[in-house]
Design an enzyme around this catalytic site. Sequence first.
Site: not given
Ligand code: NAP
Length: 307
Positions: A36, A90, A168
């Site tokens: 990450s 997903k 999403d």
């Molecule tokens: P998030 O909190 O934004 O985390 C995603 C991580 O990916 C970021 O913290 C970032 O970590 C990394 N990353 C790498 N390239 C990136 C970019 N270009 N822009 C932003 N982040 C980037 O998102 P999340 O909620 O965990 O969701 C991630 C995936 O899981 C999505 O596909 C979402 O649909 C799925 N999901 C989310 C949930 C939910 O409740 N949040 C539930 C089920 C599924 P670094 O900055 O450290 O690289």
Amino acid sequence: MKPIKIGIVGVGKIVRDQHLPALAANADYQLVCAASRNATVDGVSNFTTIDNMLAEVRDLDAVSLCMPPQNRYDAARKALLAGKHVFLEKPPGATVSEVADLLKLAGQNNVSLFASWHSRYAPAVEAARAFLQTVQIRSARIIWKEDVRRWHPNQDWIWQAGGLGVFDPGINALSIATHILPPMFVSSAILHFPSNKDAPVAAMIEFRNAIGAPVTMELDWLQTGPQSWDIIAETDNGRMVLSSGGAALSINGSTVQQHAEREYPALYEKFAKLVREKASDVDLSPLQHVADAFMLGRRVAVAPFYD
Ligand code: NAP
């Protein structure tokens, strides 16, 4: 059996909320590394890129890719070419064709690809599917309305092209609907785009199917107060309500099933089975419906959105 040595990529909300606890509780896995740009996971080797992780952790078996969908293809391709089994959060990618390409690569490299759809593993989904297989469906409504400020604070990627916006969460509804309802096809869609964003904040979609039972989907990301994650089917044997994102099922007003959710533990159990069998599970239909809604959808500009 030796545990599957797994690495996790893109450490954000869902990794901390679900993946890390599910992996820690499952003896089939040993989490050995994470990649990450800005975050680390305690007790494992940490890298800032998947390239470094794949180059340095020689005995890695599998990776879970949890970054936003727009960035997932390149990482998945690298992992598959390196001979790793791949778990995709997903939605599995930003386009249908890129995920189809990954499936081909998985086959060529004799490894597993899992397009995970966590909502399909919600506790009442199988009971809803079983019920619907015994009745005639007359119509169905999918109502997925939640507060984006509560569930996705400061997630810029989700509002960018390819981030899917309200789809999403909406794709979670579709992952259930495509599992419990007969095959259906988008016939019309209206998409509300905030004037300052590249992804929709609301959508109304109509589907048709071979059985002549209309299916509608209402998505709204500005719902405060009670949140709605429901699929309601009118049938010749009464009304079925699958609510709470697939956690509760009632038929004609009587609760049939309501259990604690364990979606991510179930997803990792499934992935372990796929890895042991070197099999893949990639159902593109939820992503295809979203693509079709974008293709057919009439776009309406609405008020700008600010966090
Ligand atoms: P998030 O909190 O934004 O985390 C995603 C991580 O990916 C970021 O913290 C970032 O970590 C990394 N990353 C790498 N390239 C990136 C970019 N270009 N822009 C932003 N982040 C980037 O998102 P999340 O909620 O965990 O969701 C991630 C995936 O899981 C999505 O596909 C979402 O649909 C799925 N999901 C989310 C949930 C939910 O409740 N949040 C539930 C089920 C599924 P670094 O900055 O450290 O690289």
